[in-house]
Design a protein around this motif. Structure first.
Motif, PDB file in Angstrom:
ATOM      1  N   LEU A 181       0.825  -1.206   0.000  1.00 52.39           N
ATOM      2  CA  LEU A 181       0.000   0.000   0.000  1.00 52.39           C
ATOM      3  C   LEU A 181       0.859   1.256   0.000  1.00 52.39           C
ATOM      4  O   LEU A 181       0.510   2.254  -0.633  1.00 52.39           O
ATOM      5  N   CYS A 182       1.988   1.219   0.684  1.00 49.70           N
ATOM      6  CA  CYS A 182       2.912   2.360   0.636  1.00 49.70           C
ATOM      7  C   CYS A 182       3.416   2.573  -0.784  1.00 49.70           C
ATOM      8  O   CYS A 182       3.509   3.712  -1.258  1.00 49.70           O
ATOM      9  N   LYS A 183       3.704   1.485  -1.495  1.00 49.49           N
ATOM     10  CA  LYS A 183       4.131   1.589  -2.887  1.00 49.49           C
ATOM     11  C   LYS A 183       3.009   2.147  -3.763  1.00 49.49           C
ATOM     12  O   LYS A 183       3.249   2.953  -4.665  1.00 49.49           O
ATOM     13  N   LEU A 184       1.784   1.727  -3.492  1.00 49.87           N
ATOM     14  CA  LEU A 184       0.631   2.212  -4.240  1.00 49.87           C
ATOM     15  C   LEU A 184       0.469   3.724  -4.086  1.00 49.87           C
ATOM     16  O   LEU A 184       0.284   4.455  -5.065  1.00 49.87           O
ATOM     17  N   VAL A 185       0.561   4.203  -2.857  1.00 50.77           N
ATOM     18  CA  VAL A 185       0.427   5.635  -2.588  1.00 50.77           C
ATOM     19  C   VAL A 185       1.577   6.409  -3.238  1.00 50.77           C
ATOM     20  O   VAL A 185       1.362   7.461  -3.861  1.00 50.77           O
ATOM     21  N   ALA A 186       2.789   5.899  -3.128  1.00 48.50           N
ATOM     22  CA  ALA A 186       3.938   6.564  -3.749  1.00 48.50           C
ATOM     23  C   ALA A 186       3.778   6.625  -5.264  1.00 48.50           C
ATOM     24  O   ALA A 186       4.095   7.646  -5.892  1.00 48.50           O
ATOM     25  N   SER A 187       3.265   5.580  -5.860  1.00 42.62           N
ATOM     26  CA  SER A 187       3.027   5.558  -7.301  1.00 42.62           C
ATOM     27  C   SER A 187       1.981   6.593  -7.693  1.00 42.62           C
ATOM     28  O   SER A 187       2.135   7.300  -8.702  1.00 42.62           O
TER      29      SER A 187
END
Length: 117
Positions: free
Chosen positions: A58-64
């Motif tokens: 989810l952190c990767k999703l938000v960063a993307s």
């Protein structure tokens, strides 16, 4: 969503709110897609990432979403993510436009003047 924006007009919409995770088991909203749409239409975008700090995906999703589109702020729960005994929130914004978080900080300063903590 795009059809509804065209129907109402972007000026009539304050912001889009997406959720990465919540108490009920479910998949994350299309945070990146909404971020791209928000960038194209000029509509604000707030991400509810209540439980998200715990999940690398989810952190990767938000960063993307931040890299590929528009995300004005991310709201994260302190009791769910940081295991503090009382509810609270961390509101974060990107370096390019921290104005929303600054406005929230000013509001909190005003509240502190009226209440003893």
């Amino acid at each position: 969503m795009e059809a509804r924006i065209q129907e109402l007009g972007a000026d009539a919409i304050v912001c889009a709110v997406t959720t990465t995770s919540c108490f009920a088991p479910r998949a994350a909203d299309n945070v990146v897609g909404v971020a791209k749409l928000a960038a194209r239409t000029g509509i604000g975008h707030i991400v509810n990432n209540a439980y998200g700090v715990q999940a690398k995906s989810l952190c990767k999703l938000v960063a993307s979403a931040w890299r590929k589109g528009r995300v004005d702020a991310i709201v994260q729960s302190t009791d769910k993510n940081f295991m503090v005994p009382v509810g609270g929130a961390v509101v974060a914004a990107g370096k390019s436009d921290p104005s929303l978080v600054e406005a929230i900080n000013r509001k909190n300063d005003t509240m502190r003047e009226h209440f003893e903590f």
